[in-house]
Scaffold this active site. Structure first.
Site, mmCIF file in Angstrom:
data_model
loop_
_atom_site.group_PDB
_atom_site.id
_atom_site.type_symbol
_atom_site.label_atom_id
_atom_site.label_comp_id
_atom_site.label_asym_id
_atom_site.label_seq_id
_atom_site.Cartn_x
_atom_site.Cartn_y
_atom_site.Cartn_z
ATOM 1 N N LYS A 9 0.827 -1.207 0.000
ATOM 2 C CA LYS A 9 0.000 0.000 0.000
ATOM 3 C C LYS A 9 0.868 1.266 0.000
ATOM 4 C CE LYS A 9 -3.949 -2.178 2.372
ATOM 5 N NZ LYS A 9 -4.756 -2.185 3.621
ATOM 6 N N TYR A 49 -12.294 -2.980 -3.279
ATOM 7 C CA TYR A 49 -12.838 -2.969 -1.911
ATOM 8 C C TYR A 49 -14.369 -2.999 -1.894
ATOM 9 C CZ TYR A 49 -8.274 -2.342 0.311
ATOM 10 O OH TYR A 49 -6.988 -2.536 0.773
ATOM 11 N N PHE A 57 -15.525 3.321 6.920
ATOM 12 C CA PHE A 57 -14.150 3.646 6.530
ATOM 13 C C PHE A 57 -13.909 3.567 5.024
ATOM 14 C CE2 PHE A 57 -14.207 -0.876 7.783
ATOM 15 C CZ PHE A 57 -13.719 -1.482 6.624
ATOM 16 N N ARG A 85 -1.444 -14.484 4.367
ATOM 17 C CA ARG A 85 -2.216 -13.779 5.409
ATOM 18 C C ARG A 85 -1.498 -13.860 6.754
ATOM 19 N NH1 ARG A 85 -6.721 -10.472 4.382
ATOM 20 N NH2 ARG A 85 -7.639 -11.185 6.347
ATOM 21 N N THR A 91 -5.449 -7.550 10.790
ATOM 22 C CA THR A 91 -5.792 -6.275 10.144
ATOM 23 C C THR A 91 -5.327 -5.059 10.947
ATOM 24 O OG1 THR A 91 -7.717 -7.361 9.174
ATOM 25 C CG2 THR A 91 -7.721 -4.950 9.178
ATOM 26 N N ARG A 102 2.636 -6.437 9.390
ATOM 27 C CA ARG A 102 1.896 -5.382 10.098
ATOM 28 C C ARG A 102 2.346 -5.262 11.554
ATOM 29 N NH1 ARG A 102 -3.979 -7.102 7.557
ATOM 30 N NH2 ARG A 102 -3.925 -5.797 5.684
ATOM 31 N N ASN A 112 -2.016 0.114 7.345
ATOM 32 C CA ASN A 112 -1.542 -1.232 7.687
ATOM 33 C C ASN A 112 -0.724 -1.891 6.583
ATOM 34 O OD1 ASN A 112 -3.579 -2.009 5.977
ATOM 35 N ND2 ASN A 112 -4.740 -3.161 7.501
ATOM 36 N N HIS A 115 -1.928 -5.409 1.508
ATOM 37 C CA HIS A 115 -3.154 -6.172 1.294
ATOM 38 C C HIS A 115 -2.800 -7.587 0.864
ATOM 39 C CE1 HIS A 115 -7.061 -7.443 -0.250
ATOM 40 N NE2 HIS A 115 -6.364 -7.943 -1.267
ATOM 41 N N GLU A 126 -9.421 -11.122 -7.451
ATOM 42 C CA GLU A 126 -8.523 -9.970 -7.362
ATOM 43 C C GLU A 126 -7.416 -10.028 -8.422
ATOM 44 O OE1 GLU A 126 -9.321 -8.992 -2.634
ATOM 45 O OE2 GLU A 126 -7.399 -9.887 -3.201
HETATM 46 P P1 DAT Z 1 -7.609 -7.027 5.649
HETATM 47 O O1 DAT Z 1 -6.832 -5.968 4.882
HETATM 48 O O2 DAT Z 1 -6.827 -7.560 6.803
HETATM 49 O O3 DAT Z 1 -8.158 -8.110 4.747
HETATM 50 P P2 DAT Z 1 -10.343 -6.008 5.785
HETATM 51 O O4 DAT Z 1 -10.596 -6.707 4.486
HETATM 52 O O5 DAT Z 1 -11.289 -6.269 6.899
HETATM 53 O O6 DAT Z 1 -8.856 -6.281 6.316
HETATM 54 O O7 DAT Z 1 -10.348 -4.420 5.539
HETATM 55 C C1 DAT Z 1 -9.715 -3.896 4.378
HETATM 56 C C2 DAT Z 1 -8.931 -2.688 4.790
HETATM 57 O O8 DAT Z 1 -9.815 -1.674 5.259
HETATM 58 C C3 DAT Z 1 -7.946 -2.912 5.932
HETATM 59 O O9 DAT Z 1 -6.716 -3.437 5.481
HETATM 60 C C4 DAT Z 1 -7.808 -1.548 6.492
HETATM 61 C C5 DAT Z 1 -9.200 -0.945 6.298
HETATM 62 N N1 DAT Z 1 -10.009 -1.090 7.501
HETATM 63 C C6 DAT Z 1 -10.596 -2.210 7.954
HETATM 64 N N2 DAT Z 1 -11.270 -2.002 9.088
HETATM 65 C C7 DAT Z 1 -11.102 -0.696 9.362
HETATM 66 C C8 DAT Z 1 -11.537 0.164 10.408
HETATM 67 N N3 DAT Z 1 -12.311 -0.297 11.405
HETATM 68 N N4 DAT Z 1 -11.154 1.460 10.374
HETATM 69 C C9 DAT Z 1 -10.394 1.937 9.378
HETATM 70 N N5 DAT Z 1 -9.939 1.182 8.352
HETATM 71 C C10 DAT Z 1 -10.293 -0.112 8.350
HETATM 72 MG MG MG Z 2 -9.616 -8.061 3.292
#
Ligand code: DAT
Ligand code: MG
Length: 149
Positions: A9, A49, A57, A85, A91, A102, A112, A115, A126
């Site tokens: 990222k 996304y 968010f 992962r 996350t 992370r 973070n 991805h 993806e």
């Molecule tokens: P991951 O990237 O671990 O698969 P995710 O798919 O739940 O996590 O969310 C995608 C991204 O969105 C994550 O890397 C960061 C952001 N994100 C997730 N939850 C969040 C939150 N509560 N506040 C802010 N950003 C968030």
């Molecule tokens: Mg995800």
């Protein structure tokens, strides 16, 4: 062979962590089959996304992903989706284990670093969203027999 989509990222690119992040997947023994640095369009970020579009968010996340270049990659290997992962970590970087990307480099969920696809079907979706078939290299590293029994 199993493949996963990984994106370094904007925060990690800006912080000069591209090499260290790629090294972790290389050292593990996975095979890099796709790699490109790019600015991401809003359309692509929103598609990527899409599952989060109702979350509070979402807009901030999309703004962040398109704010500066990312490095998009496809990695290949047995069990690569779940293993990547684990290498990436939870996350929220404050709860990611030390030793994960992370856990070692981050403190904020909105910064973070990386991805990784969360399941084999997600990875297929993806990879086809981010890469054309001809952008992927089909190759077998000479080292494979020393890494995979
Ligand atoms: P991951 O990237 O671990 O698969 P995710 O798919 O739940 O996590 O969310 C995608 C991204 O969105 C994550 O890397 C960061 C952001 N994100 C997730 N939850 C969040 C939150 N509560 N506040 C802010 N950003 C968030
Ligand atoms: Mg995800």
């Amino acid at each position: 062979m199993e493949r996963t989509f990984i994106a370094i990222k904007p925060d990690a690119v800006q912080r000069g962590l591209v090499g260290q992040i790629i090294s972790r997947f290389e050292a593990k023994g996975f095979t890099l089959v796709g790699l490109k640095m790019m600015m991401v369009s809003r359309e692509l970020a929103e598609k990527h996304y899409d599952v989060h579009k109702e979350r509070p968010f979402f807009n901030g996340l999309v703004d962040f992903i398109i704010s500066s270049p990312i490095v998009a990659m496809v990695w290949e290997g047995e069990g690569v989706v779940a293993s990547a992962r684990k290498i990436i970590g939870a996350t929220n970087p404050l709860t990611s284990e030390p030793g994960t990307i992370r856990g070692d480099y981050g403190i904020s969920i909105g910064r973070n670093l990386i991805h990784g696809s969360d399941a084999i079907e997600t990875a297929q979706r993806e990879i086809s969203l981010w890469f054309k078939e001809e952008e992927l290299a089909i190759w077998e590293p000479g080292l494979t027999k020393w890494i995979v029994e």
